[in-house]
Design an enzyme around this catalytic site. Structure first.
Site, PDB file in Angstrom:
ATOM      1  N   ASP A 427       6.775 -10.378 -12.540  1.00  0.00           N
ATOM      2  CA  ASP A 427       5.631 -10.405 -11.633  1.00  0.00           C
ATOM      3  C   ASP A 427       5.274 -11.837 -11.248  1.00  0.00           C
ATOM      4  OD1 ASP A 427       3.351  -9.767 -10.232  1.00  0.00           O
ATOM      5  OD2 ASP A 427       2.570  -8.418 -11.760  1.00  0.00           O
ATOM      6  N   ASP A 504      -0.428  -4.287  -5.365  1.00  0.00           N
ATOM      7  CA  ASP A 504      -0.718  -3.161  -6.246  1.00  0.00           C
ATOM      8  C   ASP A 504      -1.338  -2.002  -5.452  1.00  0.00           C
ATOM      9  OD1 ASP A 504       0.095  -4.848  -8.207  1.00  0.00           O
ATOM     10  OD2 ASP A 504      -1.810  -4.947  -9.258  1.00  0.00           O
TER      11      ASP A 504
END
Length: 699
Positions: A427, A504
């Site tokens: 990430d 997200d």
């Protein structure tokens, strides 16, 4: 900032304009004015099942926007709609819209409420508000209705990271201008607003081998592959043509061992047998340079546990994946997201057990105390025939402030392999700080940096690719960098087995569609996704979720969940469940064990869906499958049930007759000539497959 004021002013001006229908004298023509709050509102629904407020907000407080109270109007809650059938003689709809002040007291956390209001006329959006926030003055709506037969007022949450749990919106002074004797009735009836229940048929007692029938592994690397099989226990497994170094557990149906050093396709004939019958399937062990030949399926901790994640949660998830039978349908990964590491960030002072040295004296990364035995954890996961994944960042810290891999990339890759992990989600997070330092301290967002094609975007991912490939273990490599820097152009060559196309996603219908569209545009995915490198639409949002600051059943309606699962399968996204598997309800489980639907995701042809049609109200997607089949998704984005028709020629399949099967119901619908039509409930998807010859098992 003046930019924000100008943008808002432009939107206000635009929002008062009529789009798509005749306007002018119609709005001021003589006639009866019917206030919406005096009409039959039985054709309405609201998010969380609330009733539409008549001259009051949902919840019973006076209609109040920007501290002004209104006597007339209706109160709604996203995602909601009010529908009317007209006789074509109405001339205008007028109102003001805004976020009700009650939202301030009802939201949880500090995020703002942000909403959009839409007016639909005969299946088309003819007016859309700007994105309205709590405290903003109401915006005027003026729409001509000449000839319109169906009017829908839709209320929706808007934008990611907003408090969509408290999206209360008002249609103020809402009224329709029409002749005195004009008919205005509700869009009502069970079909118009029907929510689907469980469609997946019960599992059969006879053995059925499910999931992917192909598995990629590099030469000489470990093999852990559970032959996903449903049916009454006990089952007994046998295999023919096992390559040297690979064995089959006769009781559990797990292929284990080490892949051959010689590249090639090794076809293994596996038979599962119980007291009710037997099933045989050929599973291909494809030994070569490419892994992730089908999208990964499994579970990830973040959506439900977030920063509260512990080692016991991971063990419970692995046990539940087995006990619920999900493992019998192809779900295989147990992935630890953030917070398995140590965390010394200031925002986590309330978690003293996470504070302390993040690495040992030699620089090896240390798990936090709730993960005392990482090797033992992966051994337990592998013993069930599943695979283990974890999470890190190329930056100094992760998104949650835990220890990242910056400066320790090779050490971390070696440690993950030694522990026995099979998957890493990498990430971007704090790597923007590294790039900012390289840019002389300029923040990452200066110059629209997210969209630049720069070496800085791919460099950290290329570095970790090289580190992972030096290990004697296959580790599926999942990029999480939000589609920045045109990742579609370089993700595959940089080693990605999956790459996130957007930010997200949480459990909201509008947010889900933003994720689907992403930066790339959903119509382009097929150009960049396939075996070995898949687009990633983010984790699944079925079952219990933690969003808006609290844990709750998903905010998606049942219909929206069918669309969610259908499109994730059609588009070849990784399927990573995000709920608490120990509390899996019957409806959620039914979404996750439909082998006909999951087979679309795991089809070995590996060609994902293309979007064939896109309008305000509907979409049609088509995906070629093995065996001459085509999967077709008819998606209803309209707030009420809608009949959707697609011709076979539009799908590129010619004009002849074709056999059609409903995949969710697993039911044959017979042969159809020229076209296929289905009545699709609001926000639902009809998922079928078709081919020119009959299915050999057509029921």
């Amino acid at each position: 900032m003046s930019f924000v004021r100008m943008d808002r002013a432009a939107w206000r001006k635009r929002a008062t304009l009529l789009t798509g229908l005749a306007f002018g004298a119609a709005l001021t023509a003589a006639g009866d004015v019917r206030y919406v709050d005096a009409l039959d509102l039985s054709g309405s629904y609201n998010g969380r099942g609330d009733r539409t407020g008549v001259r009051q907000a949902v919840g019973g407080t006076p209609l109040t926007v920007a501290e002004k109270v209104f006597a007339r109007g209706i109160g709604t809650r996203a995602e909601g709609a009010v529908g009317f059938r007209l006789d074509g003689r109405a001339t205008a709809f007028e109102a003001r819209v805004g976020v009700d002040d009650c939202a301030r007291g009802l939201k949880r956390g500090s995020r703002q409420v942000q909403m959009v209001f839409r007016v639909w006329a005969d299946g088309k959006v003819v007016w859309r508000s700007p994105s309205l926030r709590e405290g903003m003055r109401p915006v005027e709506v003026r729409v001509g209705l000449a000839g319109v037969r169906e009017l829908v007022l839709e209320t929706s949450s808007d934008a990611p990271w907003v408090a969509f749990d408290a999206a209360y919106g008002d249609w103020l002074d809402a009224r329709i201008t029409c002749p005195d004797d004009a008919h205005i009735g509700p869009i009502a009836g069970p079909e118009a607003m029907r929510q689907l229940g469980i469609l997946t048929p019960p599992e059969k007692p006879e053995p059925q081998i499910n999931g992917a029938d192909i598995w990629g592994v590099r030469p000489g690397r470990p093999v852990v592959f559970r032959v996903a099989t449903s049916g009454e226990r006990p089952l007994r497994f046998t295999a023919k043509n096992l390559p040297d170094g690979v064995t089959l557990d006769a009781e559990k149906g797990i292929l284990r061992g080490t892949a051959p050093t010689q590249e090639g396709d090794y076809d293994i004939e596996v038979t599962a047998e119980n007291a009710k019958g037997r099933a045989t399937r050929t599973i291909r062990l494809a030994v070569g340079a490419t892994i992730a030949l089908t999208p990964p399926m499994g579970w990830n901790s973040w959506n439900i546990w977030g920063s509260r994640f512990t080692g016991e949660h991971a063990r419970e998830a692995a046990r539940a994946l087995d006990a619920t039978g999900l493992g019998d349908h192809g779900w295989a990964y147990v992935n630890l997201d953030d917070f398995w590491e140590m965390n010394n960030a200031p925002q986590n002072k309330d978690r003293p057990e996470l504070r302390g040295p993040a690495r040992d004296a030699e620089g090896r990364i240390l798990p936090n105390p709730s993960f005392p035995d990482m090797k033992g954890l992966t051994d337990d996961i592998h013993a069930l025939g599943f695979r283990a994944g974890l999470y890190s960042s190329p930056g100094p810290t992760t998104c949650g402030g835990c220890e990242g891999s910056y400066g320790h990339e090779l050490q971390d890759a070696a440690q993950w392999a030694d522990w026995g992990f099979d998957y890493v989600k990498y990430d971007w997070c704090s790597y923007d700080e590294v790039v900012a330092d390289e840019r002389g301290g300029l923040p990452w967002h200066i110059g629209d940096w997210r969209d630049e094609r720069g070496e800085s975007k791919r460099r950290p991912y290329r570095l970790m690719r090289d580190c992972l490939r030096r290990q004697n273990r296959d580790i599926l490599y999942s990029f999480c960098q939000y589609g920045m820097g045109h990742a579609e152009e370089w993700a595959r060559e940089t080693g990605a087995n999956a790459w996130r196309v957007w930010e997200d996603m949480k459990d909201s219908w509008p947010w889900m569609w933003r994720s689907i569209e992403s930066r790339l545009g959903a119509g382009n995915y097929w150009k960049w996704s396939g075996p070995g490198c898949w687009i990633d639409l983010d984790m699944m949002i079925v079952g219990d979720q933690r969003s808006c600051g609290f844990t709750h059943p998903t905010f998606l309606t049942p219909n929206e969940q069918y669309t969610h699962v259908s499109l994730w399968c059609m588009l070849g996204s990784p399927l990573l469940i995000g709920c608490d598997l120990t509390k899996l309800d019957a409806f959620t489980r039914s979404l996750l064990v439909n082998d006909e639907v999951l087979a679309v995701s795991q089809d070995r042809l590996g060609k994902i869906a293309r979007r064939i049609r896109r309008t305000d109200a509907e979409e049609v997607w088509a995906r070629p499958l093995s065996g001459g089949f085509t999967a077709v998704a008819l998606v209803n984005k309209y707030p009420f049930a809608r009949e959707i028709t697609v011709t076979f020629a539009e799908l590129g399949l010619g004009d002849g007759e074709r056999w059609v099967k409903d995949l969710w119901r697993q039911k044959c619908e017979g042969r159809h000539a020229v076209a296929y039509t289905a009545l699709v409930p609001p926000h639902a998807t009809k998922l079928v497959k078709t081919r020119a010859v009959d299915c050999p098992k057509c029921d």
